[in-house]
Design an enzyme around this catalytic site. Structure first.
Site, short mmCIF file in Angstrom:
data_model
loop_
_atom_site.label_atom_id
_atom_site.label_comp_id
_atom_site.label_asym_id
_atom_site.label_seq_id
_atom_site.Cartn_x
_atom_site.Cartn_y
_atom_site.Cartn_z
N GLU A 267 7.62 -4.19 -0.66
CA GLU A 267 7.49 -2.92 0.15
C GLU A 267 6.60 -2.02 -0.62
O GLU A 267 6.67 -1.37 -1.47
CB GLU A 267 8.87 -2.35 0.04
CG GLU A 267 8.91 -1.11 1.23
CD GLU A 267 8.39 0.02 0.69
OE1 GLU A 267 7.19 0.21 0.82
OE2 GLU A 267 9.08 1.01 0.25
N GLU B 273 -1.18 2.08 0.07
CA GLU B 273 -0.69 1.33 -1.35
C GLU B 273 -1.35 -0.10 -1.49
O GLU B 273 -0.75 -1.05 -2.28
CB GLU B 273 0.61 1.45 -1.63
CG GLU B 273 1.31 2.96 -1.77
CD GLU B 273 2.67 2.94 -2.08
OE1 GLU B 273 3.44 2.03 -2.49
OE2 GLU B 273 3.28 4.01 -2.12
#
Length: 415
Positions: free
Chosen positions: A199, A208
Site C-alpha cells: 500500500e 509515493e
C-alpha cells in the site's frame, strides 16, 4: 505540519530502479532496449546518462541515508515536557505518524479491501508473501491471519521496523512474519515469495512511487507470475465549481471595498492535498461540472514507470453550466475479490479517516489564454467540451493540469 503533502514535491536522493540513457536519436532507452537494438552493451556504456534528479522516486521517511535527522525533542524549549518514549526519534517521523498514520490504520474499509484481496490468493499453509513498505505491519499480519506459510515485510524506517516487530509478536505471528529493515530496491531475499502486497498510495495514485517499487519487487523479488495486491488502479480527475472553495482561495470585496488585486498571488500551479485547506471536500458546498474522467490506468502486474505518458490530453463533456474553479484528483485501486478502494468524496463521505490520510488533490485553475494581472475565470455552459492536459513530473510523484474550452468539436483530439 505540511510534510504529508510536501513530500510529493521534495527532491529525493535515490535513483529509480529502471535506468535510461540517451541514444543518438535524442530519446531515452533502457539497457535492455539498447542491447536488443545494437546486440551489445558498447552503445549503452557510451550513452549519456539521464540526470537522476529528473527521475528520483519518492523516498519514505527514514529511507534516505542521512547522518542525523532533526529530532522531535529538539523543537521544544528546555522545561517543556517530552515523553521519554519520543526521545531519539526524528521530528519528521513523529510528525508524519501523528498527521496521517493513525487515520490510515483506522480506515477500516482500507483494511478490509486488503483482507478480501489477500483472502482470494492465499492458500492456507502453502502461500508465501512479500510486503513492501510495511509500516505498522498490518498487511503482513492480515496475510498471516489468513494462513500464509511465510511472510517477509520490508520497511525502510528503523522506528517502524521496531514497532511492526512488536505488533507481529503481540499478535502471535513471530514464527510466520519476518520484518526486514531496508529499502525494497536494496534488499536481497533467499527465496521468492508467491505474492506481493503493498500500500504505497498517497493523495495521488503514484505520489509515493508505487509503480517504481512494485515493478522492481515484481521483477526481482517474487516468483514470476506471482499474484500482486492490488492488481490495478486508476487516477481520475473531475471539474468542480465551489463558492466555498473560492472563499478560502480568493479575495472578492467587502462592504464596498474591492480586494480582487490580491488575487494576483493566487496559486493555480500547485496540486494541493484537500486537508491543507482545512476541510473535507465532501463537507463543502460544491457542484461537479463533469463526470469522473480516467486519465491514467496502471496495471501493477505488468506495467513499468516508463509506460506512463508524462503528458496526455482528455476531452471532457460539461454536464452543467458554471465556473470551473478547480480540478479534483481522485483514484481507485482494484483487487480481485474485494470492492474497489476509492478516494472520491462521494465514496469517502462516511469514511472520515480516509479523508484525513489520503483525501483528494485540488488544483485551482485559470484561463491561461487571458493575460491579466489576476486569474481569469473559466466559464462553461452545458454541452461544452473542455480539453484537459495532464502533465506528470518526471518522477511521476506529482501532476499539473491545464484546461481550455473547445468551441469547435473538431479541435485538438485527445491523445
Amino acid at each position: 505540519d505540511l510534510y504529508s503533502f510536501c513530500t510529493l514535491l521534495t527532491p529525493h536522493t535515490r535513483t529509480m530502479p529502471v535506468e535510461k540513457r540517451i541514444d543518438r536519436d535524442g530519446k531515452a532507452y533502457t539497457k535492455k532496449e539498447f542491447v536488443e537494438f545494437y546486440n551489445d552493451t558498447k552503445q549503452w556504456n557510451n550513452a549519456k546518462r539521464i540526470q537522476p534528479s529528473e527521475h528520483q522516486p519518492f523516498v519514505p521517511s527514514g529511507g534516505a541515508r542521512v547522518k542525523r535527522e532533526p529530532q522531535f525533542a529538539d523543537q521544544f524549549e528546555k522545561g517543556f515536557f517530552v515523553p521519554k518514549r519520543l526521545n531519539g526519534k526524528a521530528d519528521e517521523f513523529i510528525s508524519t505518524v501523528n498527521d496521517w498514520h493513525y487515520a490510515m490504520l483506522n480506515d477500516h474499509p482500507r483494511n478490509e479491501h486488503y483482507y478480501k484481496g489477500l483472502e482470494k490468493v492465499i492458500v492456507p499453509g502453502e502461500t508465501t508473501c512479500l510486503e513492501i513498505g510495511a509500516g505498522s505491519g498490518i498487511l503482513s499480519c492480515i496475510a498471516a491471519k489468513l494462513g500464509a506459510k511465510k511472510v517477509v515485510a520490508i520497511e525502510a524506517n528503523k522506528h517502524l521496523v521496531k514497532l511492526s516487530r512488536q505488533i507481529v509478536e503481540e499478535n502471535g505471528f513471530s514464527d510466520i512474519v519476518t520484518i526486514v529493515h531496508g529499502m525494497s530496491t536494496d534488499v536481497k531475499l533467499d527465496f521468492k515469495p508467491d505474492i506481493l502486497v503493498s500500500e504505497l498510495f498517497g493523495t495521488l495514485l503514484l505520489s509515493e512511487s508505487a509503480l517504481h517499487y512494485v515493478s522492481h519487487a515484481r521483477e526481482k523479488l517474487i516468483k514470476s507470475g506471482g499474484a500482486i495486491i492490488p492488481q490495478r488502479a486508476c487516477q481520475f480527475v473531475q471539474l468542480v465549481m465551489s463558492e466555498q472553495l473560492c472563499s478560502l482561495t480568493s479575495a472578492r470585496e467587502w462592504n464596498g471595498i474591492k480586494l480582487h488585486p490580491f488575487n494576483s498571488l493566487q496559486d493555480t500551479s500547485s496540486l494541493v492535498f484537500s486537508k491543507m485547506h482545512g476541510f473535507r471536500f465532501s463537507s463543502i458546498e460544491h457542484t461537479m461540472l463533469s463526470d469522473e474522467i480516467p486519465i491514467q490506468n496502471v496495471d501493477f502486474r505488468k506495467d513499468f514507470p516508463e509506460d506512463v505518458k508524462l503528458k496526455s490530453t482528455h476531452r471532457i463533456p460539461i454536464l452543467k453550466a458554471g465556473t470551473i474553479h478547480a480540478v479534483l484528483a481522485t483514484w481507485e485501486s482494484y483487487s480481485e475479490g474485494a470492492p474497489p478502494m476509492s478516494t472520491h468524496p462521494s465514496k469517502t463521505v462516511d469514511n472520515f479517516p480516509r479523508d484525513m490520510h489520503w483525501g483528494q488533490g485540488i488544483q485551482l485553475v485559470e484561463d491561461r489564454s487571458v493575460c491579466e494581472g489576476v486569474p481569469a475565470p473559466i466559464v462553461v455552459k452545458e454541452g461544452d467540451v473542455v480539453l484537459l492536459t495532464a502533465t506528470f513530473s518526471k518522477n511521476l510523484v506529482t501532476m499539473q493540469y491545464d484546461i481550455k474550452v473547445i468551441n469547435d468539436s473538431t479541435d485538438a483530439e485527445a491523445k
